[in-house]
Design an enzyme around this catalytic site. Sequence first.
Site, PDB file in Angstrom:
ATOM      1  CG  ASP A 579      -1.769   1.184   1.385  1.00 26.18           C
ATOM      2  OD1 ASP A 579      -2.355   1.486   0.177  1.00 26.18           O
ATOM      3  OD2 ASP A 579      -1.950   1.479   2.572  1.00 26.18           O
ATOM      4  CE  LYS A 580      -0.135   7.296  -2.119  1.00 28.10           C
ATOM      5  NZ  LYS A 580      -0.069   8.166  -1.041  1.00 28.10           N
ATOM      6  CG  ASP A 862      -3.661   9.080  -3.226  1.00 27.61           C
ATOM      7  OD1 ASP A 862      -4.444   9.896  -3.556  1.00 27.61           O
ATOM      8  OD2 ASP A 862      -3.011   9.399  -2.077  1.00 27.61           O
TER       9      ASP A 862
END
Length: 1496
Positions: A579-580, A862
């Site tokens: 994940d970011k 995102d």
Amino acid sequence: MIGGRRCSEAARRLRRRPDTLELSVLGGQPMDTELQEDNERTPTTGAGNVNEIGKEAPEASCSAPSKRTRWFQFARSSKNRRKRLHCDEDEDVEQPDRRNSDLEGSRRACLAQPEGMNIGSSTQTIATPLMIGDSFYSLAPGGGNPPPNKSDDQELYKQRDPSVASESKSVPSLRRLSQIRRRRSSYYFSENERRIRANDKEFNAQFKYHNNYIKTSKYSLFTFLPFNLLEQFQRLANFYFLCLLVLQLIPAISSLTPVTTAIPLIGVLTLTAVKDAYDDIQRHISDSQVNNRKSKTLRNGKLVEAKWSEVQVGDVIRLDNNQFVAADTLLLSTSEPNGLCFIETAELDGETNLKAKQCLTETIELGDRHDLLWNFNGEIICERPNNLLNKFDGTLIWRGQRFALDNEKILLRGCVLRNTQWCYGVVVFAGVDTKLMQNSGKTQFKSTGVDRLLNFIIIGIVLFLVSICALFAIGCAIWEGLIGQHFQLYLPWEHIIPKDYIPTGATVIGLLVFFSYAIVLNTVVPISLYVSVEVIRFVQSFLINWDEEMYYPTTNTYAKARTTTLNEELGQIQYIFSDKTGTLTQNIMTFNKCSINGRSYGDVIDLRTGELVEITEALQSVDFSANPHHESDFRWYDRTLLDAVRSDEEHSHVFFRLLALCHTVMAETVDGKLEYQAQSPDEAALVSAARNFGFVFRTRTPNSITIEVMGQTEEYELLNILDFNNVRKRMSVILRRGDSMVLYCKGADNVIYDRLHGGQEDLKARTQDHLNKFAGEGLRTLALAERRLTEQYYNDWRSRQQEAALSMDSREQKLNAIYEEIESEMQLVGVTAIEDKLQDGVPKSIANLQNAGIKIWVLTGDKQETAINIGYSCQLLTDELADVFIVDGNSVEEVEKQLRQFKESIKIYNRFRPGGFDPFDRLNSDSNMDPLSVTMTQTSAFMQETNLPPTPPPPPAISVVTFRWDEKNKDNKGGPDSAECNDLFGDEKGSEDGGTASIVVDENTGFALVVNGHSLVHCLSPELENKFLDIASQCKAVICCRVTPLQKALVVELIKRAKNAVTLAIGDGANDVSMIKAAHIGVGISGQEGLQAVLSSDYSIAQFRYLERLLLVHGRWSYYRMCKFLRYFFYKNFAFTLCHCWYSLFCGFSAQTVFDPMFISVYNLFYTSLPVLALGVFEQDVSDKNSLEFPRLYTPGLKSELFNIREFIYSVLHGAFTSLVLFLIPYGVYKDGVSANGFIVSDHMTLGAVVATILIVDNTAQISLYTSYWTVVNHVTIWGSLVWYFVLDYFYNYVIGGPYVGSLTQAMKDLTFWVTMLITVMTLVAPVLAYKFYLLDVHPSLSDKIRQKSLKKIHSRASSDVRRTASSRRGRRSVRSGYAFAHQEGFGRLITSGKIMHKLPQDFAFPLGLGTKKTQVLHNNLNSADGPNSKSNNVTGQHMVNNNTNMRQNQNQNHSSMADITADGRVNGGDDGRGSGGSDDMSPRAPCQDLDTINL
């Protein structure tokens, strides 16, 4: 009636409901007699029919139906008549009140249906009154009569009676019928609806909806023992040993006591049960923590605190600011104006920007009044639970009206309420029905690759064991039939064996010997193997938990192994899915650097050396304490910018004034302190920077913005906000102060540059250089520009904007064209560079993991620009990449076209790249390198613009290639000099005089792939997944943005299935749970936003950088130790067990053991268990520092080189050779042997004791050679086990009185024993030593070379390249755009409409609809076409000197100051009822609702 089917009450109600409803619309009545109904069902000729959409059908064909058709019609009519008769008989028995209740139920069901609209398709409220009287919802007379059944309904509406059809030809009735049928298709005859009534537990209880209780545990106190035993015996090994235990209970076939198997089996089951119980207790604890969270729930008109687990569907709950949403709720009222509230969805989709939700305007009045909320009895009809986070369809029925519900009115579990004091909502989905839990995925049973290989090997060993037993059984039968029958006096047969017929008796003996050998040879797969594996994993887990290098002092968090069964899998990871937000980043935006008028700010330069100074925490930051509104946590290190601002430098003032005015931030004062509420963290960082530099944003209204500049208040009239969206990639504000009017704009650099006026080439070039520098450092950039406007130009533009905004066709295109017109000819102001702060050590960790051969994919919810920017920041993407492919097609055809183009680009690149090969691919290659030394330097790359439609990329530039020929290397095979490269390219021979060829390949060259969420849907489809995988597998990095939690899991599953690769998923939020569960290894980061990911993970760490140590150190060590343990374990057990096979050749295959039965029982438990356990726990080939410094050490695990079928066969052959030597040498020595004292030493017991002793000594010698890392524990266990053997043998034989008493003692008194032992051990050890020295000298492994060169402190080339310091990174340049802006469209409209404001309209500085006398002229100019009777009123304006420091001269304008408008303004006179006084009060600004329309 025989064969009849009873009609249930629900079935009759369902049949009655649509029939009576539609007949009431058509104005007809149900037929009373069966004949009329049958006639209606019979096809008629020329009758008017009502088709499915309510129109009159064309006349039927006049041709009579065929006989076959009439027969089918008659059969169907008879069948329906029989069913209806049976239903009527049932109804005659029922009570009248039951029939009335059915009628009322039908009425309620009809009234609850939505009216002919797409539920939730509009964000506006649609209220339609329910007509009760003579409406189409009223029941027709005779509605209580028994209706025809469902099949009759369909025929009835296809073949309507002419009299009824004639009455239904009115257009409204036909339209109503069409609406009802469309609704019936989705509601009446489907299970796709969910009905909820607020504050009505009895109504909701009948549907048995799930409560809010969450359960992830597997067992309870009563089910633990049976379920756990059942689960354990499903494992093949446990079931195998259970069968052996049953066989040992049979005396006729067992030569060993059952205790030898029972004790280890019980130990394994107990140990595993304790571990499973511990894991499940942890799950119970985590479940309890979640379920016992407090939520404020309305009970009997009072707000009480209830546990989350007690919240039920239909409850009204209260949420406070910064509180997690307990369940999926329908928003009823909030503390904010117009029913708005703001939520953060980072736990769901990874986006940190706030999202606005708005409740229905009709429920706003409920407020926080508990009496009104308790009396709220609205009924909600909505979709069933699903995993679509961005979709919700439903209808609210309340007070006789119907309101559409969509996703904008729903708060999902896992969201956090932000910038909102409180809100109330009614629970729609709870517990496992919530969208968060629907996206969590199912918990899968996880096992390691070693486990799966071990199971396969066990099956092979069992088959081998069966074959050996069968062979020995045949041999025994033959021996007994030929020889054994003659020795029955000495070796009598058992009484169960027939003695009359010798072949039969021999066969029975052979059959019994088969099972006897199965018991004797079962030690080849001892149960102690599984005990040892579990113990090793358990201890390794504690080593992970105790590692101080993975301790995060900020949150006082250690790494934690939440499972004890997957440690060695950490050493074989091939793909990492990360994940970011919160995983790679800290969710913190900081104003890092900027460029103003072509000058860069933010770097700190050493005045003595002129070099850049690395910015660290130790560096002193600029002091902003002179500013009373400064923020203590704001850090800026370049003093020159603050000096420029304080010296009233014009350009810096314009720069920060733009930042303070061009945004959608809201300001409020909390406890006397000014606080900002920003919709995105980017805007918060920019406004905060302006605040600290003295340009303080104070407050705003729908038409004004107030800032404070160096202590002086400035108030601007806000004329327009041209809002941001993903297409425009910019936002603008139009402001007026005094006589000046200006447009401020900020956006993507390439978008702003295209809209600048000419004559700025030098400024643009210098700023572009700064942009490239900022982008090279991974900063998020925005370009700033301004434009001075005249009143006349703005008035003309505004009139055309209003016309476009009110247009009914192509409104969006027209508005975009109008915005383009005014956002042109701008003057460049500067550039901002924001750092989305990465977690410490992320770039270095990613680089090392990539160098280890692990592919890293980033899966984030995102935006694309943000994801790409972070990719460059963490060096997952580099400027050396040949191309970055972006897949953003909206259809299958577009995506397929893009994938095809990208594949062609890869082919072209590989064709033009000399010597093109992937270093990682060479791991699988055994071919030798060319003697030429190639140094490749990538000089240019082509990149596809991220903001443009995909186009076929041009052919890549040719790389510069240099060939060097070393005369000394003509005969050399050309091996690299470094240890790391030797391992990479096959370790070719190098010349002894040092003349080696060097091969330098830039591993950053290649491709990267960026996929959008809507395109990923098509990429994962069966027809495109192979093409997608083909391209993705050739890319160095893959980034998937705008993906849902479920899509993350699907990507992981695709790689697992198609690539058969070992995967690891890492995340910190609830949106990562499904991905974590789907991967082989799930790692959760202990973030600040809940622990959902940690609770679902296998391992938890506090920072992403610890993943490097978890894999490259602990994972690699665990895999290395487990493989070494297994190789030695199988060796020692085959060496021990196969001695029985060789002995069987001399004992007539009688299943006689060569060893003492007690020795067999304790061999794996006491004599050899501890040394091999110490090997599996503490062994390491290189230190942890070298493991991190040389990531190539990880590559053997990627290919399972340390333990596989080949290594297993080698261990088996080594064990077989050892057993042969162990048995034959002592047998040859002691056969017919006599001691010096004249004693006979050729007895069976002496031979067994001697062989057993030499076996223990050999095991000790072999494990000493196996051990590379000696600790105190290793010394104690290895040498202690050898001593323990003699102590235990003496104790057993002399104290307990074993049958072999004195055998070993007498043998040890003779020199023959010691010579035999020395010869045997040397024979076994010498080949092993010779092979090890050969490998070390001729084919050394990378770890061997590292140990040899550890004193020289060599460094890996790849590691040194990627470990850039912050100061060295500053010098990089990039040709890409660093634009990224986490903003969402719509907040500008909320501001200008006043919906987001706390003040009332009359309190605004520039009241809506009111203006000054001066603005009257502007309004009259716009309305001068009212009529010929208008009077002329000339207003002469004079030029005013512009003394505002922020208004810069536009190079395109011919004037130096703004002027008032001088024009003929026509004011309507008394003819149209308006006087001058009324005109003075008019404002040029549109009213509130018009602005809302204009800014759509």
